[in-house]
Design a protein around this motif. Structure first.
Motif, PDB file in Angstrom:
ATOM      1  N   GLY A 192       0.819  -1.205   0.000  1.00 56.92           N
ATOM      2  CA  GLY A 192       0.000   0.000   0.000  1.00 56.92           C
ATOM      3  C   GLY A 192       0.855   1.258   0.000  1.00 56.92           C
ATOM      4  N   LYS A 193       2.146   1.086   0.297  1.00 60.02           N
ATOM      5  CA  LYS A 193       3.063   2.222   0.319  1.00 60.02           C
ATOM      6  C   LYS A 193       4.024   2.099  -0.862  1.00 60.02           C
ATOM      7  CE  LYS A 193       6.311   3.093   3.635  1.00 60.02           C
ATOM      8  NZ  LYS A 193       6.765   2.845   4.991  1.00 60.02           N
ATOM      9  N   PHE A 194       4.581   0.912  -1.039  1.00 59.69           N
ATOM     10  CA  PHE A 194       5.467   0.666  -2.177  1.00 59.69           C
ATOM     11  C   PHE A 194       4.636   0.044  -3.301  1.00 59.69           C
ATOM     12  CE2 PHE A 194       8.511  -0.454   1.488  1.00 59.69           C
ATOM     13  CZ  PHE A 194       8.720   0.888   1.748  1.00 59.69           C
ATOM     14  N   PRO A 195       4.583   0.720  -4.467  1.00 60.25           N
ATOM     15  CA  PRO A 195       3.667   0.256  -5.516  1.00 60.25           C
ATOM     16  C   PRO A 195       3.943  -1.176  -5.979  1.00 60.25           C
ATOM     17  CG  PRO A 195       4.871   2.244  -6.189  1.00 60.25           C
ATOM     18  CD  PRO A 195       5.257   1.967  -4.785  1.00 60.25           C
ATOM     19  N   ASN A 196       5.191  -1.604  -5.924  1.00 64.92           N
ATOM     20  CA  ASN A 196       5.445  -2.924  -6.481  1.00 64.92           C
ATOM     21  C   ASN A 196       5.581  -4.028  -5.447  1.00 64.92           C
ATOM     22  OD1 ASN A 196       5.216  -2.419  -9.328  1.00 64.92           O
ATOM     23  ND2 ASN A 196       6.885  -0.982  -8.939  1.00 64.92           N
ATOM     24  N   VAL A 197       4.960  -3.785  -4.306  1.00 64.59           N
ATOM     25  CA  VAL A 197       4.694  -4.880  -3.378  1.00 64.59           C
ATOM     26  C   VAL A 197       3.241  -5.281  -3.631  1.00 64.59           C
ATOM     27  CG1 VAL A 197       4.505  -5.560  -0.962  1.00 64.59           C
ATOM     28  CG2 VAL A 197       6.336  -4.012  -1.685  1.00 64.59           C
ATOM     29  N   LYS A 255      11.815  -7.387   6.696  1.00 68.24           N
ATOM     30  CA  LYS A 255      11.321  -6.063   6.330  1.00 68.24           C
ATOM     31  C   LYS A 255      11.722  -5.693   4.912  1.00 68.24           C
ATOM     32  CE  LYS A 255      15.078  -3.930   8.911  1.00 68.24           C
ATOM     33  NZ  LYS A 255      15.448  -3.076   9.995  1.00 68.24           N
ATOM     34  N   ILE A 256      10.991  -4.757   4.374  1.00 69.57           N
ATOM     35  CA  ILE A 256      11.241  -4.300   3.006  1.00 69.57           C
ATOM     36  C   ILE A 256      11.386  -2.785   3.033  1.00 69.57           C
ATOM     37  CG2 ILE A 256      10.276  -4.142   0.682  1.00 69.57           C
ATOM     38  CD1 ILE A 256       8.687  -6.661   1.261  1.00 69.57           C
ATOM     39  N   GLU A 257      12.420  -2.337   2.332  1.00 73.25           N
ATOM     40  CA  GLU A 257      12.566  -0.882   2.170  1.00 73.25           C
ATOM     41  C   GLU A 257      12.585  -0.590   0.686  1.00 73.25           C
ATOM     42  OE1 GLU A 257      15.867   0.900   4.817  1.00 73.25           O
ATOM     43  OE2 GLU A 257      16.129  -1.265   4.872  1.00 73.25           O
ATOM     44  N   GLU A 258      12.207   0.628   0.333  1.00 74.52           N
ATOM     45  CA  GLU A 258      12.280   0.996  -1.072  1.00 74.52           C
ATOM     46  C   GLU A 258      13.480   1.890  -1.274  1.00 74.52           C
ATOM     47  OE1 GLU A 258       8.816   1.952  -4.276  1.00 74.52           O
ATOM     48  OE2 GLU A 258       9.303   3.541  -2.871  1.00 74.52           O
ATOM     49  N   ILE A 259      14.351   1.487  -2.190  1.00 65.31           N
ATOM     50  CA  ILE A 259      15.537   2.283  -2.468  1.00 65.31           C
ATOM     51  C   ILE A 259      15.583   2.555  -3.964  1.00 65.31           C
ATOM     52  CG2 ILE A 259      18.063   2.284  -2.454  1.00 65.31           C
ATOM     53  CD1 ILE A 259      17.873   0.509   0.052  1.00 65.31           C
ATOM     54  N   LYS A 260      15.395   3.775  -4.305  1.00 62.63           N
ATOM     55  CA  LYS A 260      15.397   4.206  -5.712  1.00 62.63           C
ATOM     56  C   LYS A 260      14.524   3.298  -6.573  1.00 62.63           C
ATOM     57  CE  LYS A 260      20.086   6.006  -5.565  1.00 62.63           C
ATOM     58  NZ  LYS A 260      21.235   5.114  -5.441  1.00 62.63           N
ATOM     59  N   GLY A 261      13.321   3.077  -6.150  1.00 69.96           N
ATOM     60  CA  GLY A 261      12.385   2.298  -6.946  1.00 69.96           C
ATOM     61  C   GLY A 261      12.580   0.799  -6.843  1.00 69.96           C
ATOM     62  N   SER A 262      13.710   0.397  -6.238  1.00 65.43           N
ATOM     63  CA  SER A 262      13.964  -1.016  -6.066  1.00 65.43           C
ATOM     64  C   SER A 262      13.574  -1.397  -4.641  1.00 65.43           C
ATOM     65  CB  SER A 262      15.454  -1.260  -6.286  1.00 65.43           C
ATOM     66  OG  SER A 262      15.643  -2.528  -6.795  1.00 65.43           O
ATOM     67  N   LEU A 263      13.237  -2.651  -4.439  1.00 68.87           N
ATOM     68  CA  LEU A 263      12.818  -3.069  -3.108  1.00 68.87           C
ATOM     69  C   LEU A 263      13.939  -3.868  -2.447  1.00 68.87           C
ATOM     70  CD1 LEU A 263       9.297  -4.093  -4.326  1.00 68.87           C
ATOM     71  CD2 LEU A 263       9.774  -2.201  -2.765  1.00 68.87           C
ATOM     72  N   ASP A 289      19.057 -16.129   5.861  1.00 68.31           N
ATOM     73  CA  ASP A 289      19.137 -17.364   5.092  1.00 68.31           C
ATOM     74  C   ASP A 289      19.579 -18.434   6.084  1.00 68.31           C
ATOM     75  OD1 ASP A 289      19.668 -19.446   3.432  1.00 68.31           O
ATOM     76  OD2 ASP A 289      21.153 -18.393   2.199  1.00 68.31           O
ATOM     77  N   ILE A 290      18.591 -19.093   6.670  1.00 63.80           N
ATOM     78  CA  ILE A 290      18.870 -19.935   7.827  1.00 63.80           C
ATOM     79  C   ILE A 290      19.798 -21.096   7.501  1.00 63.80           C
ATOM     80  CG2 ILE A 290      17.755 -21.570   9.409  1.00 63.80           C
ATOM     81  CD1 ILE A 290      15.425 -19.567   9.479  1.00 63.80           C
ATOM     82  N   LEU A 291      19.585 -21.713   6.364  1.00 65.74           N
ATOM     83  CA  LEU A 291      20.383 -22.897   6.052  1.00 65.74           C
ATOM     84  C   LEU A 291      21.831 -22.550   5.733  1.00 65.74           C
ATOM     85  CD1 LEU A 291      17.768 -24.952   4.021  1.00 65.74           C
ATOM     86  CD2 LEU A 291      18.301 -25.027   6.446  1.00 65.74           C
ATOM     87  N   ASN A 292      22.083 -21.307   5.362  1.00 71.44           N
ATOM     88  CA  ASN A 292      23.459 -20.915   5.054  1.00 71.44           C
ATOM     89  C   ASN A 292      24.036 -19.958   6.087  1.00 71.44           C
ATOM     90  OD1 ASN A 292      23.875 -22.350   2.569  1.00 71.44           O
ATOM     91  ND2 ASN A 292      22.297 -21.015   1.737  1.00 71.44           N
ATOM     92  N   ASN A 293      23.300 -19.760   7.177  1.00 67.94           N
ATOM     93  CA  ASN A 293      23.835 -18.954   8.263  1.00 67.94           C
ATOM     94  C   ASN A 293      24.326 -17.580   7.840  1.00 67.94           C
ATOM     95  OD1 ASN A 293      23.949 -19.106  10.978  1.00 67.94           O
ATOM     96  ND2 ASN A 293      25.325 -20.883  10.984  1.00 67.94           N
ATOM     97  N   ARG A 294      23.477 -16.851   7.227  1.00 68.06           N
ATOM     98  CA  ARG A 294      23.889 -15.506   6.821  1.00 68.06           C
ATOM     99  C   ARG A 294      22.656 -14.632   6.653  1.00 68.06           C
ATOM    100  NH1 ARG A 294      25.092 -16.777   0.407  1.00 68.06           N
ATOM    101  NH2 ARG A 294      22.998 -17.534   0.040  1.00 68.06           N
ATOM    102  N   ILE A 295      22.928 -13.340   6.637  1.00 68.80           N
ATOM    103  CA  ILE A 295      21.863 -12.375   6.368  1.00 68.80           C
ATOM    104  C   ILE A 295      21.859 -12.113   4.864  1.00 68.80           C
ATOM    105  CG2 ILE A 295      21.234  -9.957   6.646  1.00 68.80           C
ATOM    106  CD1 ILE A 295      20.829 -10.965   9.277  1.00 68.80           C
ATOM    107  N   ILE A 296      20.688 -12.053   4.303  1.00 67.61           N
ATOM    108  CA  ILE A 296      20.617 -11.695   2.890  1.00 67.61           C
ATOM    109  C   ILE A 296      19.913 -10.352   2.768  1.00 67.61           C
ATOM    110  CG2 ILE A 296      19.702 -12.263   0.630  1.00 67.61           C
ATOM    111  CD1 ILE A 296      19.825 -15.054   1.160  1.00 67.61           C
ATOM    112  N   GLU A 297      20.576  -9.428   2.146  1.00 65.03           N
ATOM    113  CA  GLU A 297      19.911  -8.182   1.789  1.00 65.03           C
ATOM    114  C   GLU A 297      19.798  -8.210   0.284  1.00 65.03           C
ATOM    115  OE1 GLU A 297      21.776  -4.823   3.735  1.00 65.03           O
ATOM    116  OE2 GLU A 297      20.430  -5.237   5.415  1.00 65.03           O
ATOM    117  N   GLN A 298      18.577  -8.365  -0.174  1.00 57.19           N
ATOM    118  CA  GLN A 298      18.385  -8.600  -1.590  1.00 57.19           C
ATOM    119  C   GLN A 298      17.585  -7.489  -2.229  1.00 57.19           C
ATOM    120  OE1 GLN A 298      15.771 -11.809  -2.728  1.00 57.19           O
ATOM    121  NE2 GLN A 298      15.942 -10.993  -4.796  1.00 57.19           N
ATOM    122  N   LEU A 299      17.965  -7.142  -3.435  1.00 57.88           N
ATOM    123  CA  LEU A 299      17.170  -6.171  -4.177  1.00 57.88           C
ATOM    124  C   LEU A 299      16.241  -6.926  -5.125  1.00 57.88           C
ATOM    125  CD1 LEU A 299      19.803  -3.439  -5.057  1.00 57.88           C
ATOM    126  CD2 LEU A 299      18.037  -3.382  -3.296  1.00 57.88           C
TER     127      LEU A 299
END
Ligand SMILES: Cc1cc2nc3c(=O)[nH]c(=O)nc-3n(C[C@H](O)[C@H](O)[C@H](O)COP(=O)(O)OP(=O)(O)OC[C@H]3O[C@@H](n4cnc5c(N)ncnc54)[C@H](O)[C@@H]3O)c2cc1C
Ligand code: SF4
Ligand code: SF4
Ligand code: SF4
Ligand code: SF4
Lengths: 398, 462
Positions: free
Chosen positions: B225-230, B349-357, B363-373
């Motif tokens: 409702g805030k980010f158009p492409n969610v 959580k999701i943030e919008e950065i320059k039109g990208s989300l 990533d539980i099975l690989n023991n890491r944080i994923i910040e994905q666009l």
């Protein structure tokens, strides 16, 4: 992180034991990963709080005992608020901090204080009594104390006791201060070493080069002074409140322990004098923080205040009493009320001394030292991991 | 309610042969057809302007990827033409009296304003109509007119007017009236048509009121409702459907000239799509239960995105993959082989950065944080009971559980019966389930109805 090899013994009752240090439905966690991802302080290499919950569920006490992660959490509560299982992961980090404090303390007193409020009350009472009795016996009010008022009408606080010159009195109190500082500091330093042993030396999976200790040293100072990590949390007001308290408390501590002869003086200095300003800042910072925290703890809201450990209340009460007696003392002094000043001074010390002696090495205040050290240690570990390029830096997906 | 004494010896009462079915999704349709084809009359009451329910919105169904319309449309047409099915759209049950075997039911039938017999479905009215509103059938991805047909295969295949968006009705007749002028059939559109009250008597009632999707705005950190492409999954279903607003293209949400956010065929395609599971389900902060179908429909959607946009990367963030039915695990393995990235760990959580989300997840099975666009994020929203279940359940005298799903008599041995005789439940209104289970339960409910009529068995008064 942490060496897997030595940490694999299972203590099936560990979860039950940990409930003494904080309350949470930690067995409810179904490992969605939300908490770790929402945590502003969790990063590759130091993933929490989910990893800690997992370790707890498996009963790997030794692994938790050697973990740094609990100290990296500033308890913003984001994870607990959004946990789909209501498992209260943030409170686990808090409980682990209490638990770790008891593990680092080699005297065993910390464990007694955290698991039994009676022990803590008794210890406070004994120390308070010692302070009061030593004053009444060795430093009684002099008979002509009523005359000890300076030209501006304020009480000459160092001239109140019988048989001791003002200079000597300050020196005596200073000696007391230093004695306390040595005991408290000594305990704390050995505890920190214990922490260092458990988290770094015992972890055979990383070997930290000497150079890293120097390279990362600024982290220790920087994080102690600014609490920079905390400001990463989205709730900036938490950080501000915490910073106010921390700086206020530290300033007071330094003034009283290091600069006492300049602080506890006979004349009443003008309001804008540095020592009065610092004193007011510290008092305001502490009061502000106390007001908020008491309100929140009573309301059990936000979620970080839902569960209050007995030690939390003791800490709040002691701090409030110290501050209030300090304020009252200040007022009596300015008003020239000699006897009231003398007795309030004793009461003030009778609260302050046990608070410092018990809280700093054995209880809540120890985190003031453990937290920056934990950040320092974590950076050391990260540095070595980066060097060995073990760390999977680039997520496969971006 | 003990009317036995009044009826004296008639304590044992013959069951009225007519049946009321409430809700015309696939459950209501299936139950109605089973009963009507066995020779008995059915009143099928549907709240909206068309039958079909949610299934009519989908392009394909898991796990076979059958074309939803190919299965559903013939059934819908059959309902529309059936001599023994009295279809009442835009209608709701308002009162239920009487007793099992002889329920007296009051139905409020809202005006459609367009004569069902006369309308030839030419659409001349809608072409000129100035009133607009988000299309319910398109899950808000496009606008429809105030005079509209929900979708081309709607049953009844007739236009209707939504008073809320009609200028004439909103201005008490001061403005517009254009549709009447352009309609080629005389007296077809009556802007002053009145609602009707109907009183019917039936022996049995089948409840099949289905579900509504979880309101994704409630999880603010995903930015719906805030980010158009969610998007919600239902919105993506409409984009993928060739009959939808983008003619089957997956495009970005864009602003039209009037400032409405809509999807158009030329909206541009995403290079990466992330699907987040369990939105509004398995969560103590909203619904604690598992919505059962969203894992599977997410896999289906991932496949359909890949099919339409082979170069687009697709990610699924899940907690557990619940592929529980016949052929489902195989479907999951197949989708994995198609190159969809499966990540165990729910996005926080999701943030919008320059039109990208930007999505942050562990990533539980690989023991890491994923910040994905990602260019587009799909929220696999859960299922909730449809509006008004509480009133309806009280009216009919059946129970709902704490979540609002109708309570079955016995979850093991009688999943279609209720604590009230003569009332059966079918489909998602009893609890989240997929289409095969819905259809099976609807047939079972019909069998129960037929049994009660056929056996001429007396019912006990409750
Ligand atoms: C995004 C998405 C994708 C899905 N994909 C698949 C799939 O690929 N395969 C699969 O097997 N399942 C799928 N499902 C599940 C599927 O939608 C349901 O199993 C199915 O639609 C249930 O049908 P139903 O008739 O019980 O409910 P619905 O389809 O919801 O129909 C209920 C009907 O009752 C009407 N109604 C509600 N209240 C009242 C009232 N008070 N009075 C009168 N009428 C009322 C409604 O208007 C509606 O027409 C999917 C679900 C979603 C959300
Ligand atoms: S958010 Fe809750 S359920 Fe999910 S991993 Fe963290 S503690 Fe477990
Ligand atoms: S309370 Fe805040 S800082 Fe601590 S683990 Fe949870 S999210 Fe991280
Ligand atoms: S009266 Fe006007 S606004 Fe209303 S349906 Fe007819 S054309 Fe549309
Ligand atoms: S079906 Fe899958 S996505 Fe849906 S609630 Fe259950 S686990 Fe979550």
């Amino acid at each position: 992180m942490g060496g897997l090899t030595m940490n694999t013994r299972v203590n099936p009752d560990f979860e039950k034991e940990l409930q003494k240090y904080g309350k949470g439905n930690w067995n409810e966690c179904f490992h969605c990963g939300n908490c770790t991802a929402i945590c502003p302080l969790s990063e590759d290499g130091f993933l929490f709080p989910r990893n800690s919950i997992r370790t707890l569920q498996m009963g790997l006490e030794k692994k938790l005992e050697t973990s740094i992660e609990p100290w990296l959490c500033y308890y913003c509560g984001d994870c607990s608020e959004t946990c789909p299982r209501d498992a209260n992961p943030g409170e686990l980090m808090m409980a682990l901090r209490r638990y770790l404090t008891t593990r680092y303390d080699w005297t065993g007193l910390s464990k007694k204080f955290y698991t039994s409020a009676v022990w803590e009350y008794a210890a406070i009472a004994i120390i308070a009594l010692l302070v009061i009795v030593s004053f009444l016996v060795f430093l009684p009010l002099r008979p002509d104390a009523a005359l000890m008022v300076n030209e501006s009408g304020g009480v000459m606080i160092n001239s109140l006791v019988a048989g001791v010159s003002p200079d000597r009195f300050v020196t005596l109190i200073e000696y007391g201060d230093w004695l306390m500082a040595v005991i408290v500091g000594g305990l704390l330093i050995t505890n920190i070493f214990n922490m260092y042993y458990k988290t770094i030396i015992a972890d055979k999976t990383v070997k930290i080069p000497l150079s890293a200790y120097f390279k990362e040293f600024w982290q220790l100072i920087y994080n102690f002074v600014t609490q920079a990590s905390f400001s990463k949390c989205e709730k900036r007001s938490y950080w501000l409140g915490h910073l106010l308290l921390m700086t206020g408390y530290t300033i007071m501590f330094i003034i009283v322990v290091v600069f006492l002869p300049y602080f506890q003086i006979e004349e009443v200095v003008p309001v804008w004098h540095w020592q009065r300003l610092l004193g007011y800042y510290a008092t305001f910072g502490i009061l502000f923080f106390l007001g908020i925290v008491i309100f929140q703890r009573l309301r059990k809201n936000p979620i970080t205040m839902k569960f209050s450990h007995a030690s939390d209340w003791i800490f709040i009460i002691m701090l409030a009493l110290t501050t209030l007696t300090g304020i009252i003392l200040h007022i009596f002094r300015l008003a020239g009320m000699v006897e009231a000043t003398y007795y309030t001074y004793i009461i003030h010390l009778a609260v302050l001394v046990p608070m410092i002696v018990i809280e700093v090495p054995f209880s809540k205040w120890s985190h003031l030292a453990y937290r920056p050290f934990a950040i320092y240690f974590s950076k050391l570990k990260l540095a070595t991991l980066k060097e060995k390029s073990v760390r999977k830096l680039a997520p496969a997906i971006s | 309610m003990n009317s036995s004494s009044e009826n004296g010896n008639e304590f044992h009462q013959k069951v009225h042969p007519d049946t009321l079915v409430i809700g015309a999704g696939i459950a209501g349709i299936q139950a109605s057809l089973e009963i009507a084809n066995a020779g008995y009359k059915v009143y099928l009451v549907e709240k909206s302007g068309t039958i079909g329910g949610h299934m009519a919105m989908f392009d394909k169904t898991f796990p076979t990827l059958d074309c939803a319309a190919c299965i559903l449309t013939p059934k819908m047409v059959e309902v529309g033409q059936h001599s023994r099915i009295d279809l009442l759209t835009c209608s709701e049950v308002t009162e239920v009296n009487g007793y099992p075997g002889a329920f007296k039911v009051k139905i409020h039938k809202k005006a459609r304003f367009v004569d069902q017999q006369l309308c030839i479905g030419c659409g001349s009215c809608a072409a000129k109509c100035p009133g607009k509103a988000p299309s319910e059938f398109d899950s808000g991805t496009a606008l429809r007119k105030a005079i509209y047909i929900p979708f081309p295969q709607a049953v009844p295949n007739k236009y209707l007017i939504d008073p809320e968006s009609c200028l004439y009705m909103q201005t008490d007749g001061k403005k517009c009236g254009v549709c009447v002028k352009f309609c080629p059939v005389n007296d077809c559109i009556d802007l002053h048509a009145m609602d009707e009250e109907l009183n019917i008597e039936v022996g049995n009632i089948v409840i099949a009121t289905g579900f509504k999707i979880f309101d994704a705005k409630k999880v603010a950190r995903f930015g719906y409702g805030k980010f158009p492409n969610v998007l919600t999954s239902l919105e993506l279903e409409r984009l993928i459907n060739a009959g939808g607003p983008t003619e089957g293209k997956i495009t970005f949400r864009t602003k039209d000239k009037k400032g409405n956010w809509v999807f158009k065929p030329d909206g541009g395609a995403p290079d990466s799509v992330a699907i987040i599971h369990c939105v509004g389900s398995r969560d103590e902060n909203c619904n604690a239960y598992c919505s059962k179908v969203c894992c599977m429909y997410s896999l289906k959607l991932a496949h359909l995105v890949k099919e339409k946009l082979p170069a687009t990367a697709v990610y699924e963030y899940f907690i557990d993959m619940r592929a529980f039915g016949k052929g489902y695990e195989e479907f999951y393995q197949r989708i994995k082989k198609e190159g969809v990235h499966m990540i165990r760990g729910k996005t926080a959580k999701i943030e919008e950065i320059k039109g990208s989300l930007k999505l942050r997840s562990e990533d539980i099975l690989n023991n890491r944080i994923i910040e994905q666009l990602a260019d587009m994020v799909i929220l696999a929203v859960g299922l909730e009971p449809s509006d008004g279940v509480k009133q309806l359940s009280e009216m009919i005298g059946v129970e709902i559980d704490a979540n609002g799903w109708y309570k079955e008599l016995d979850s093991l041995l009688d999943p279609v019966g209720t604590a009230r005789q003569g009332v059966t439940i079918a489909g998602v209104c009893q609890g989240p389930k997929d289409i095969p289970d819905t259809v099976a339960q609807a047939s079972a409910a019909a069998a129960r109805v037929l049994q009660s009529i056929e056996s001429l068995k007396e019912v006990e008064f409750i």
